[in-house]
Design a protein around this motif. Structure first.
Motif, PDB file in Angstrom:
ATOM      1  N   CYS A  42     162.102  85.991 101.729  1.00  0.00           N
ATOM      2  CA  CYS A  42     161.844  86.671 103.001  1.00  0.00           C
ATOM      3  C   CYS A  42     160.338  86.718 103.255  1.00  0.00           C
ATOM      4  O   CYS A  42     159.562  87.091 102.372  1.00  0.00           O
ATOM      5  CB  CYS A  42     162.420  88.079 102.931  1.00  0.00           C
ATOM      6  SG  CYS A  42     162.051  89.059 104.385  1.00  0.00           S
ATOM      7  N   CYS A  44     158.836  88.690 104.966  1.00  0.00           N
ATOM      8  CA  CYS A  44     158.401  90.068 105.176  1.00  0.00           C
ATOM      9  C   CYS A  44     158.354  90.830 103.849  1.00  0.00           C
ATOM     10  O   CYS A  44     157.334  91.406 103.495  1.00  0.00           O
ATOM     11  CB  CYS A  44     159.350  90.709 106.163  1.00  0.00           C
ATOM     12  SG  CYS A  44     158.848  92.314 106.731  1.00  0.00           S
ATOM     13  N   CYS A  45     159.473  90.831 103.093  1.00  0.00           N
ATOM     14  CA  CYS A  45     159.540  91.656 101.880  1.00  0.00           C
ATOM     15  C   CYS A  45     159.488  90.842 100.594  1.00  0.00           C
ATOM     16  O   CYS A  45     159.341  91.406  99.510  1.00  0.00           O
ATOM     17  CB  CYS A  45     160.803  92.517 101.895  1.00  0.00           C
ATOM     18  SG  CYS A  45     162.320  91.556 101.680  1.00  0.00           S
ATOM     19  N   HIS A  63     169.108  88.460 103.309  1.00  0.00           N
ATOM     20  CA  HIS A  63     168.670  88.813 101.952  1.00  0.00           C
ATOM     21  C   HIS A  63     169.819  88.566 100.974  1.00  0.00           C
ATOM     22  O   HIS A  63     170.969  88.904 101.271  1.00  0.00           O
ATOM     23  CB  HIS A  63     168.270  90.284 101.888  1.00  0.00           C
ATOM     24  CG  HIS A  63     167.049  90.605 102.704  1.00  0.00           C
ATOM     25  ND1 HIS A  63     167.084  91.417 103.798  1.00  0.00           N
ATOM     26  CD2 HIS A  63     165.760  90.205 102.576  1.00  0.00           C
ATOM     27  CE1 HIS A  63     165.876  91.519 104.315  1.00  0.00           C
ATOM     28  NE2 HIS A  63     165.047  90.789 103.597  1.00  0.00           N
ATOM     29  N   LYS A  67     170.759  93.460 101.656  1.00  0.00           N
ATOM     30  CA  LYS A  67     170.122  94.547 102.406  1.00  0.00           C
ATOM     31  C   LYS A  67     169.901  94.101 103.845  1.00  0.00           C
ATOM     32  O   LYS A  67     169.952  92.901 104.156  1.00  0.00           O
ATOM     33  CB  LYS A  67     168.838  95.005 101.717  1.00  0.00           C
ATOM     34  CG  LYS A  67     167.576  94.337 102.175  1.00  0.00           C
ATOM     35  CD  LYS A  67     166.336  95.003 101.629  1.00  0.00           C
ATOM     36  CE  LYS A  67     165.119  94.222 102.087  1.00  0.00           C
ATOM     37  NZ  LYS A  67     163.885  94.634 101.506  1.00  0.00           N
ATOM     38  N   CYS A  70     165.036  92.032 107.622  1.00  0.00           N
ATOM     39  CA  CYS A  70     163.681  92.496 107.925  1.00  0.00           C
ATOM     40  C   CYS A  70     163.321  91.979 109.307  1.00  0.00           C
ATOM     41  O   CYS A  70     163.809  90.935 109.744  1.00  0.00           O
ATOM     42  CB  CYS A  70     162.690  91.926 106.934  1.00  0.00           C
ATOM     43  SG  CYS A  70     162.768  92.666 105.300  1.00  0.00           S
TER      44      CYS A  70
HETATM   45 ZN   LIG Z   1     162.994  91.041 103.778  1.00  0.00          ZN
END
Ligand SMILES: [Zn+2]
Length: 305
Positions: A42, A44-45, A63, A67, A70
């Motif tokens: 990802c 982002c995370c 994900h 989860k 994002c």
């Molecule tokens: Zn993420």
């Protein structure tokens, strides 16, 4: 209020249609292998993602941990992508450096880099990229989408004395072009109308102290639109202060070098008379109705001990 607050779109989520490939490069869902085989994370995370490329839902990354998705803002994506393409390409098309007016018809030129580093802290600031040139010199590259170099950072850049360019990608914020894409890549690397030299500065004012209350019509550089701007110059607290009358009738006031007292003074006039600070050009805009008042105040301060 900052310019960023005005320009930042309401969450413009690029739901998970992009991720980072194993080399840390942005990849779109179309180009990713299906499932975990995409070997992506990802953007982002940083969690592992899989490429969902089924028959029913629109293809997207999700994900691996299940989860929630994002949201990657287009502004962050532009930042990431601009740094990536410049690092990969090891070069950039740039407008002529201030003070240089090449005789060739195309005044811009391609700059080659030996290597490009990210996140190299400098005295009091951190440029987005530091490009190393073959002659051993460095070039700082700033990528701006909604927030541009402010006065303090400018002063630090000037103190460092390193050539610096700012790339303005704001026009891509609301465009429909996907990131990554060849069009956006070309825009970042090859366009020059959106690149400006932060240091050295354009020698708009003559390189000697101005005489009191001097009005001049500066010769605009070849690549800038020809607008006749009257410029008044003052010496306030020992610093040069320029007031340009814009075609709209507003006055654009700035000090030649950053000075906290002058910045405070202009800010208080802005609060009193109305106007705005333009972070891109680092000047204070006073609207036509208060222009004469501002000019007369500057004239009074001119050359006062
Ligand atoms: Zn993420």
């Amino acid at each position: 209020m900052t310019l960023g607050a005005v320009l930042t779109p309401e969450a413009l989520p690029i739901s998970m249609f992009v991720a980072l490939d194993p080399n840390g490069q942005l990849i779109t869902i179309e180009n990713a292998l299906r499932g975990l085989a995409c070997n992506c994370t990802c953007a982002c995370c940083g969690e592992p993602v899989l490429a969902r490329k089924g028959l029913i839902r629109e293809h997207h990354f999700s994900h691996h941990s299940n989860k929630e998705s994002c949201f990657i803002h287009r502004e962050s994506l532009l930042h990431l992508y601009a740094k990536e393409v410049i690092r990969n390409q090891l070069g950039l098309q740039l407008p002529p450096m201030p003070g240089n007016w090449p005789a060739s018809e195309d005044k811009t030129s391609w700059w080659d880099f030996e290597k490009v580093d990210e996140e190299v802290p400098q005295q009091g600031f951190q440029p987005d990229l530091v490009a190393h040139l073959r002659d051993g010199s460095q070039l700082f590259i700033e990528v701006a989408v909604t927030s541009f170099i402010g006065e303090e950072k400018l002063e630090r850049i000037k103190n460092a004395g390193i050539n610096t360019v700012e790339i303005d990608l704001s026009e891509l914020l609301f465009s429909k072009q996907s990131i990554p894409s060849e069009e956006v890549k070309a825009h970042i690397l090859e366009q020059t109308h959106n690149k400006s030299w932060v240091y050295p500065e354009q020698p708009l004012m003559a390189a000697q102290p101005a005489t009191a209350w001097l009005s001049i019509t500066p010769k605009p550089p070849v690549t800038e639109p020809v607008t006749k701007c009257i410029e008044h110059r003052f010496t306030v607290m020992g610093m040069w202060v320029s007031a340009r009358i814009l075609p709209t009738g507003s006055a654009a006031v700035r000090s030649w070098s950053f000075n906290p007292q002058i910045a405070e003074l202009l800010k208080s006039w802005r609060n009193e008379l109305g106007g705005e600070y333009n972070p891109k050009y680092r000047n204070w805009i006073f609207f036509p109705q208060s222009r004469e008042e501002v000019l007369s105040r500057l004239q009074q301060l001119d050359k006062q001990p």
